[in-house]
Design a protein around this motif. Structure first.
Motif, PDB file in Angstrom:
ATOM      1  N   GLN A 102      21.525  -2.642  21.148  1.00 52.69           N
ATOM      2  CA  GLN A 102      22.384  -3.595  22.058  1.00 52.69           C
ATOM      3  C   GLN A 102      21.361  -4.428  23.110  1.00 52.69           C
ATOM      4  O   GLN A 102      20.273  -3.577  23.364  1.00 52.69           O
ATOM      5  N   THR A 103      21.561  -5.339  23.304  1.00 54.29           N
ATOM      6  CA  THR A 103      20.652  -6.320  24.240  1.00 54.29           C
ATOM      7  C   THR A 103      21.123  -5.891  25.779  1.00 54.29           C
ATOM      8  O   THR A 103      22.548  -5.987  25.862  1.00 54.29           O
ATOM      9  N   VAL A 104      20.245  -5.535  26.795  1.00 50.47           N
ATOM     10  CA  VAL A 104      20.825  -5.457  27.983  1.00 50.47           C
ATOM     11  C   VAL A 104      20.112  -6.264  29.064  1.00 50.47           C
ATOM     12  O   VAL A 104      18.829  -6.711  28.779  1.00 50.47           O
ATOM     13  N   ARG A 117      16.054  -4.762  24.750  1.00 47.07           N
ATOM     14  CA  ARG A 117      16.822  -3.724  23.631  1.00 47.07           C
ATOM     15  C   ARG A 117      16.826  -2.528  24.447  1.00 47.07           C
ATOM     16  O   ARG A 117      16.056  -1.960  24.948  1.00 47.07           O
ATOM     17  N   TRP A 118      18.188  -1.965  24.558  1.00 53.55           N
ATOM     18  CA  TRP A 118      18.468  -0.734  25.025  1.00 53.55           C
ATOM     19  C   TRP A 118      17.725   0.179  24.779  1.00 53.55           C
ATOM     20  O   TRP A 118      17.408   1.100  25.557  1.00 53.55           O
ATOM     21  N   GLU A 119      17.326   0.379  23.347  1.00 53.61           N
ATOM     22  CA  GLU A 119      16.582   1.415  22.992  1.00 53.61           C
ATOM     23  C   GLU A 119      15.233   1.627  23.614  1.00 53.61           C
ATOM     24  O   GLU A 119      14.398   2.658  24.107  1.00 53.61           O
ATOM     25  N   CYS A 122      15.563   2.735  27.351  1.00 51.59           N
ATOM     26  CA  CYS A 122      15.721   4.180  27.544  1.00 51.59           C
ATOM     27  C   CYS A 122      14.306   4.906  27.325  1.00 51.59           C
ATOM     28  O   CYS A 122      14.236   5.963  27.746  1.00 51.59           O
ATOM     29  N   TRP A 125      12.115   3.887  30.338  1.00 54.72           N
ATOM     30  CA  TRP A 125      12.910   3.647  31.835  1.00 54.72           C
ATOM     31  C   TRP A 125      11.889   3.678  32.943  1.00 54.72           C
ATOM     32  O   TRP A 125      12.087   2.812  33.719  1.00 54.72           O
ATOM     33  N   PRO A 140      24.914  -4.419  29.866  1.00 56.13           N
ATOM     34  CA  PRO A 140      24.783  -4.931  28.332  1.00 56.13           C
ATOM     35  C   PRO A 140      25.653  -6.537  28.586  1.00 56.13           C
ATOM     36  O   PRO A 140      26.239  -6.800  29.690  1.00 56.13           O
TER      37      PRO A 140
END
Length: 166
Positions: A102-104, A117-119, A122, A125, A140
């Motif tokens: 997912q895009t945040v 991209r969330w990955e 994470c 970070w 998101p």
């Protein structure tokens, strides 16, 4: 892209972005003195222009105050200390929102925001969230949750029930 859970619908189109080499925080990801991210991670960082950054920052003000997230606005709020770079923090972040593709939105202030991209967030970070200087809101495009990083080195994660949100 559409931010459908905001008070008013906000579209993000090509004119809302700026190039990474024009982004004031690019050194965090491109300068080997700090961290030089791999190209696939850099490609996943899409800096937004000041106007769109301001709009998204204003959105986060509705959910935060000087203490972090306003807990009464969420169904559930969780917190973790983030004073080190331990893998535990990365695992905690992924457990909160397991959809890594997912895009945040990452919003630092009225002038600085990016889609990521969330990955990538994470994994890196600590390259997005600097102690003592950064208060960062991450959410998101659905607006279903908000992650808040405090310059005092903790994360707060708030989940919201939104009708029609996936």
């Amino acid at each position: 892209m559409l931010l459908s859970s905001m008070a008013s619908v906000t579209e993000i189109d090509a004119s809302d972005f700026r190039r990474l080499d024009e982004f004031p925080l690019k050194w965090r990801w491109t300068d080997s003195r700090w961290n030089k991210l791999p190209n696939d991670a850099l490609d996943a960082i899409q800096p937004l222009g000041e106007s769109k950054a301001r709009e998204l920052c204003q959105y986060t003000f509705g959910f935060t105050d000087h203490n972090g997230l306003i807990e009464s606005l969420f169904d559930r709020v969780l917190q973790i200390g983030a004073s080190d770079e331990s893998p535990e923090i990365q695992h905690w972040l992924i457990a909160r929102a397991p959809d890594l593709n997912q895009t945040v939105v990452v919003s630092w202030n009225n002038d600085l925001a990016a889609l990521v991209r969330w990955e990538v967030f994470c994994r890196y970070w600590d390259d997005f969230c600097y102690p003592s200087s950064d208060d960062v809101a991450v959410f998101p495009l659905s607006g279903k949750w908000i992650l808040f990083y405090s310059h005092d080195q903790y994360f707060m994660f708030g989940e919201r029930h939104i009708s029609g949100a996936a």
